[in-house]
Design a protein around this motif. Structure first.
Motif, mmCIF file in Angstrom:
data_model
loop_
_atom_site.group_PDB
_atom_site.id
_atom_site.type_symbol
_atom_site.label_atom_id
_atom_site.label_comp_id
_atom_site.label_asym_id
_atom_site.label_seq_id
_atom_site.Cartn_x
_atom_site.Cartn_y
_atom_site.Cartn_z
ATOM 1 N N ARG A 75 23.266 -20.178 -12.837
ATOM 2 C CA ARG A 75 24.139 -19.211 -13.108
ATOM 3 C C ARG A 75 23.589 -17.920 -13.671
ATOM 4 O O ARG A 75 24.397 -16.776 -13.490
ATOM 5 C CB ARG A 75 25.263 -19.722 -14.212
ATOM 6 N N LEU A 76 22.679 -18.084 -14.569
ATOM 7 C CA LEU A 76 22.145 -16.860 -15.278
ATOM 8 C C LEU A 76 20.722 -16.630 -14.703
ATOM 9 O O LEU A 76 20.136 -17.384 -14.102
ATOM 10 C CB LEU A 76 21.991 -16.991 -16.792
ATOM 11 N N PRO A 77 20.252 -15.446 -14.787
ATOM 12 C CA PRO A 77 18.882 -14.899 -14.334
ATOM 13 C C PRO A 77 17.886 -15.830 -15.009
ATOM 14 O O PRO A 77 17.989 -16.273 -16.247
ATOM 15 C CB PRO A 77 18.602 -13.550 -14.774
ATOM 16 N N VAL A 78 16.858 -16.114 -13.926
ATOM 17 C CA VAL A 78 15.845 -17.081 -14.694
ATOM 18 C C VAL A 78 14.771 -16.270 -15.585
ATOM 19 O O VAL A 78 14.442 -15.160 -15.043
ATOM 20 C CB VAL A 78 14.966 -17.707 -13.345
ATOM 21 N N LEU A 79 14.254 -16.775 -16.355
ATOM 22 C CA LEU A 79 13.268 -16.133 -17.111
ATOM 23 C C LEU A 79 11.994 -17.136 -17.545
ATOM 24 O O LEU A 79 12.198 -18.158 -17.447
ATOM 25 C CB LEU A 79 13.815 -15.991 -18.992
ATOM 26 N N GLY A 80 10.822 -16.472 -17.209
ATOM 27 C CA GLY A 80 9.484 -17.590 -16.948
ATOM 28 C C GLY A 80 8.345 -16.763 -16.665
ATOM 29 O O GLY A 80 8.201 -15.551 -17.199
ATOM 30 N N TYR A 81 7.495 -17.640 -16.186
ATOM 31 C CA TYR A 81 6.282 -16.892 -15.621
ATOM 32 C C TYR A 81 5.935 -17.166 -14.430
ATOM 33 O O TYR A 81 6.359 -18.038 -13.671
ATOM 34 C CB TYR A 81 5.129 -17.343 -16.718
ATOM 35 N N ILE A 97 29.774 -12.025 -18.921
ATOM 36 C CA ILE A 97 29.859 -10.971 -17.716
ATOM 37 C C ILE A 97 28.393 -11.225 -17.064
ATOM 38 O O ILE A 97 27.510 -10.700 -17.643
ATOM 39 C CB ILE A 97 30.086 -9.695 -18.270
ATOM 40 N N GLY A 98 28.447 -11.308 -15.963
ATOM 41 C CA GLY A 98 27.357 -11.482 -15.036
ATOM 42 C C GLY A 98 26.738 -10.164 -14.258
ATOM 43 O O GLY A 98 25.786 -10.147 -13.561
ATOM 44 N N LYS A 99 27.619 -9.118 -14.360
ATOM 45 C CA LYS A 99 27.198 -7.725 -13.618
ATOM 46 C C LYS A 99 26.164 -7.015 -14.253
ATOM 47 O O LYS A 99 25.752 -7.036 -15.279
ATOM 48 C CB LYS A 99 28.493 -6.984 -13.633
ATOM 49 N N SER A 100 25.422 -6.290 -13.134
ATOM 50 C CA SER A 100 24.210 -5.415 -13.493
ATOM 51 C C SER A 100 25.043 -4.091 -14.190
ATOM 52 O O SER A 100 26.340 -3.589 -14.022
ATOM 53 C CB SER A 100 23.616 -5.382 -12.165
ATOM 54 N N ILE A 101 24.182 -3.184 -14.685
ATOM 55 C CA ILE A 101 24.483 -1.969 -15.159
ATOM 56 C C ILE A 101 24.491 -1.325 -13.638
ATOM 57 O O ILE A 101 23.652 -1.631 -12.990
ATOM 58 C CB ILE A 101 23.640 -1.279 -16.113
#
Length: 436
Positions: free
Chosen positions: A32-38, A309-313
């Protein structure tokens, strides 16, 4: 007058084009949210093995990256044998991954991480290892059996037209269907599906129906021109990003040489606030405190991981030209977007010299006229007073960034002159134009 007409025409064209990208994302319960990782590719390419992967996971933990949300450790290309097994399965490299992918995943999962793997929609991967064309369900099952949670899916070695008989959407649909079928068969959550299609077939228009992220451009390079071109391209398609699906601006190139500290800050800010996945591509054993500090900016990460809120700037002013038209070396400099914390801005100095950057608050569609706003600097982590009608950032470094967060602080003071901040468009109810 001509410049005004050109600006209006450009803005209308941009609004129309961006509105076309508002497709419904694939909500299958993951990402649902952006993936954070390596991800291994930028730092190591094919020089990977099980020891490196386990060491990287341990470093992410010890450096505090896991604590701020980086929870994926992803293997890119070159992990497999060059040939499939007699039964047709992909096999991990018997020397470099001698303990097996399943055991490696168990060890990394035990550290609290999730894991990702790589394949290709053609005959071979981009480095010449087995691709997944005509083996989509088999490979998806292999990756799941190994314990992977995420699949990056590339676009090399495309079959002949007489064999594939598909457009680019159908080429990726094959693996999307396999992932969905596997989830239905096993009752396990589907793998996150990251399309690495490079944007050549307007993937931002259709990628959301298949996966959770989609590459919109070619590969990133650790230099300002590359960042500027990617930011410029993506400035026109920001409306494609929302919960469960987002434009992927490629991996973070911080710490790989070629970028100044200010450029690295701009890189991270743009990627995070545009809600791109944030996959570190740096050799963590050689990371500097400055770069680590950028990656661990909790206030910027909180915008990227906004669960309301999931929108981009998006830009509200393009380019540096008098008519605000853009070019790839000087992308939009003034951006804003809503968040659960307030209205977030990005002021990006695309010039090769310091610049003072100023704008009228109501140029942003997320700001109300007649209000004043408290100002929080997301890089200095300071509260910087109140903005009324205008905001100015002085001496923004070359290729540098300012990221203020504005929160409504009540009505603006009485008696301000003129009666409107955008005075040249302001009229009294009796028809009298308000002067400046």
């Amino acid at each position: 007058m001509l410049a005004d007409k050109l600006w209006i025409a450009t803005a209308c064209a941009i609004f129309y084009a961006s509105s076309l990208t508002g497709v419904h994302a694939l909500n299958n319960g993951v990402a649902r949210l952006p993936v954070l990782g390596y991800n291994t590719w930028n730092a190591y390419q094919c020089n990977i093995d099980e020891d490196l992967m386990l060491t990287t996971a341990k470093l992410m933990k010890s450096l505090g990256l896991q604590d701020v949300g980086y929870n994926y450790v992803n293997i890119d290309d070159c992990y497999a044998e060059k040939n499939r097994s007699m039964s047709g399965d992909i096999i991990e490299d018997k020397v470099r991954f001698k303990s097996g992918m399943k055991k490696l995943n168990e060890q990394i999962h035990a550290l609290g991480f999730k894991t990702g793997i790589y394949s290709d929609s053609g005959w071979f991967t981009c480095a010449g290892y087995p691709g997944s064309f005509q083996n989509e369900l088999r490979d998806a099952k292999t990756f799941q059996d190994w314990g992977f949670d995420y699949l990056k899916y590339d676009n090399c070695a495309i079959p002949y037209d007489s064999i594939i008989r598909q457009g680019i959407v159908g080429k990726y649909q094959r693996m999307a269907d396999a992932i969905a079928q596997l989830a239905a068969m096993t009752k396990k959550p589907p793998m996150i599906f990251s399309l690495c299609e490079w944007g050549w077939s307007q993937v931002w228009l259709w990628g959301a129906t298949l996966g959770q992220s989609w590459r919109t451009t070619g590969d990133i390079a650790p230099k300002w021109d590359s960042l500027a071109a990617i930011i410029n391209f993506n400035s026109f398609i920001t409306q494609a990003t929302d919960f469960y699906g987002r434009n992927d601006l490629d991996m973070l190139q911080l710490g790989n040489g070629g970028l100044t500290y200010e450029e690295a800050k701009s890189h991270f800010t743009a990627w995070a606030l545009m809600k791109s996945p944030l996959l570190i591509g740096t050799n963590l054993s050689a990371i500097t405190p400055d770069i680590l500090g950028i990656l661990k900016n909790k206030e910027i990460l909180a915008i990227n991981q906004d669960d309301v809120i999931g929108k981009s700037i998006s830009p509200f002013r393009w380019g540096i030209n008098p008519d605000w038209t853009s070019n790839s070396t000087h992308p939009a400099q003034f951006w804003s977007g809503p968040s659960k914390f307030g209205t977030v801005f990005m002021l990006l100095n695309t010039l090769d010299e310091p610049a003072t950057m100023s704008f009228n608050l109501t140029e942003s569609p997320w700001i109300r006229a007649g209000r004043q706003y408290s100002v929080r600097d997301l890089w200095t982590h300071t509260d910087n007073g109140t903005a009324i009608r205008n905001f100015t950032a002085h001496d923004v470094p070359p290729h540098g960034v300012v990221a203020p967060l504005l929160k409504d602080a009540g009505g603006e003071p009485d008696g301000l002159f003129p009666a409107c901040s955008v005075w040249w468009q302001c009229t009294d109810k009796n028809g009298t134009r308000v002067g400046g």
